[in-house]
Design a protein around this motif. Structure first.
Motif, short mmCIF file in Angstrom:
data_model
loop_
_atom_site.label_atom_id
_atom_site.label_comp_id
_atom_site.label_asym_id
_atom_site.label_seq_id
_atom_site.Cartn_x
_atom_site.Cartn_y
_atom_site.Cartn_z
N GLU A 51 48.79 20.86 27.83
CA GLU A 51 49.50 20.82 29.11
C GLU A 51 48.71 19.99 30.11
O GLU A 51 47.49 20.05 30.16
CB GLU A 51 49.70 22.23 29.66
CG GLU A 51 50.47 22.26 30.99
CD GLU A 51 50.76 23.65 31.51
OE1 GLU A 51 51.45 23.78 32.54
OE2 GLU A 51 50.27 24.62 30.88
N GLY A 64 52.60 28.23 19.68
CA GLY A 64 52.47 28.40 21.12
C GLY A 64 52.17 27.09 21.81
O GLY A 64 52.46 26.02 21.27
N ARG A 65 51.56 27.18 22.98
CA ARG A 65 51.25 25.99 23.77
C ARG A 65 50.07 25.25 23.16
O ARG A 65 49.02 25.82 22.87
CB ARG A 65 50.96 26.38 25.21
CG ARG A 65 50.83 25.22 26.17
CD ARG A 65 50.91 25.66 27.62
NE ARG A 65 52.19 26.31 27.90
CZ ARG A 65 52.56 26.75 29.09
NH1 ARG A 65 51.75 26.61 30.13
NH2 ARG A 65 53.74 27.32 29.27
N SER A 116 54.36 22.25 22.95
CA SER A 116 54.22 23.51 22.21
C SER A 116 54.62 23.29 20.76
O SER A 116 55.23 22.27 20.42
CB SER A 116 55.08 24.61 22.86
OG SER A 116 56.43 24.21 22.92
N CYS A 117 54.29 24.25 19.91
CA CYS A 117 54.61 24.10 18.49
C CYS A 117 55.02 25.45 17.90
O CYS A 117 54.72 26.50 18.45
CB CYS A 117 53.43 23.51 17.72
SG CYS A 117 52.04 24.65 17.52
N ARG A 118 55.72 25.37 16.78
CA ARG A 118 56.09 26.56 16.03
C ARG A 118 55.99 26.24 14.54
O ARG A 118 56.17 25.09 14.13
CB ARG A 118 57.54 26.99 16.33
CG ARG A 118 57.71 27.71 17.66
CD ARG A 118 59.15 28.15 17.84
NE ARG A 118 59.36 28.89 19.08
CZ ARG A 118 59.20 30.18 19.23
NH1 ARG A 118 58.81 30.91 18.19
NH2 ARG A 118 59.40 30.77 20.38
N TYR A 148 57.14 20.29 16.84
CA TYR A 148 56.64 20.15 18.21
C TYR A 148 57.79 20.05 19.21
O TYR A 148 58.85 19.50 18.89
CB TYR A 148 55.77 18.90 18.34
CG TYR A 148 54.43 19.00 17.65
CD1 TYR A 148 53.35 19.64 18.25
CD2 TYR A 148 54.24 18.46 16.38
CE1 TYR A 148 52.12 19.72 17.62
CE2 TYR A 148 53.02 18.55 15.73
CZ TYR A 148 51.95 19.18 16.37
OH TYR A 148 50.74 19.27 15.73
#
Length: 320
Positions: free
Chosen positions: A126, A122-123, A133-135, A146
């Motif tokens: 910011e 998620g985020r 954001s990342c997964r 990223y």
């Protein structure tokens, strides 16, 4: 936005390539953000045009040594150099424990200038200009990719038109530049959008290493201006890629194609691919280009400036 590759080898350094680290320079705010920090990164910084005193954020993908062994040395050197700059570090669970243990047993103290933020999908961060954001990718240990998104910026404010309308200079101009609607002393309502040019689209960068081909990488890279993706192995060595959960050159190209990115830059090459061996990294480039032509190879100290995105209006002018 300027990308500099400080290390492009996988696993171990070679004579011409250090292990993983990528610097993102943000000239508009005199900041540098690092993505991964393999052993020797601080030496690479000394050989580059990047000032370590400008490092403000460090994003770690995973806990393998070739991505984190340079972190403590860099942080300690920044402290010994008298840099009072606060540094925020983002990374997987365990990163904070690692830094605390290294600090304890090396008697290195950072006071409050170093802060570690554990990440989850998620985020991540910011501010007024960027969203990070990342997964989770697909690797042998938890590894994250990223996505760096620059927010859209208001178009150019037309001062001449504002003057012609009799709008007094001052704080009102700032409101109008932000697209707000302002009521003047004479009762007129002026929309900021009527005095600003077309919104300038923000740029997007994706950083995916280490991973085998996966949907998360495609999602992170969707419509990116630049995708930085590992290409540890050649296509003929795909079995090794599957066993180690790393990517081949063709997998990186397939991610770029599926995500419709503008530019693919491959990195994280196995030391097995040299000019003295049967296959060279140039062969990996040829494999990737057969699938995604707009591909280039990273090498240590390669600098790539992410081009500004054109507005619809500019695109129409260029095609006339």
């Amino acid at each position: 936005m300027e990308i500099t590759f400080l290390g492009t080898s996988s696993g171990v350094p070679t004579r011409s390539r250090n292990v993983s680290s990528v610097a993102l320079r943000l000239p508009q705010r005199a900041e540098v953000w690092l993505f991964d920090c393999g052993e020797g990164t601080q030496h690479q910084l000394l050989r580059s045009d990047i000032r370590s005193s400008q490092i403000r954020r460090i994003f770690i993908t995973h806990m393998h040594g070739d991505h984190i062994f340079g972190l403590m040395g860099l942080l300690a050197s920044c402290g010994l150099a008298g840099s009072a700059q606060a540094i925020d570090i983002y990374g997987p669970t365990g990163l904070d424990d690692y830094i605390r243990a290294c600090s304890k047993y090396s008697y290195t103290y950072f006071s409050n200038r170093v802060k570690v933020h554990p990440i989850s999908p998620g985020r991540v961060y910011e501010d007024e200009e960027f969203i990070i954001s990342c997964r989770l990718l697909k690797h042998r240990v938890p590894a994250y990719g990223y996505r760096i998104c620059e927010k859209d910026r208001p178009g150019r404010f037309n001062v001449e038109k504002a003057t012609a309308l009799g709008i007094p200079a001052g704080p009102i101009y700032g409101q109008l530049k932000r697209g707000e609607t302002v009521t003047l002393p004479d009762g007129r309502r002026i929309r900021g959008s009527d005095l600003c040019g077309e919104t300038e689209p923000g740029r997007k960068i994706a950083y995916c290493t280490d991973t085998i081909y996966c949907d998360s990488a495609v999602e992170l890279a969707e419509d990116a201006d630049v995708l930085i993706h590992e290409a540890t192995f050649a296509h003929e060595d795909a079995q090794m890629a599957f066993e180690s959960l790393h990517s081949t050159s063709t997998m990186a190209a397939q991610v770029a194609l599926a995500a419709k990115v503008k530019q693919l830059i491959m990195t994280h090459f196995s030391p097995r691919y040299t000019s003295t061996n049967a296959m060279d990294v140039k062969d990996l480039l040829a494999e990737a280009k057969a699938i995604f032509p707009n591909t280039m190879l990273a090498y240590d100290f390669l600098t790539y400036e992410v081009p500004r995105r054109r507005t619809v209006e500019e695109h129409q002018v260029s095609t006339v």
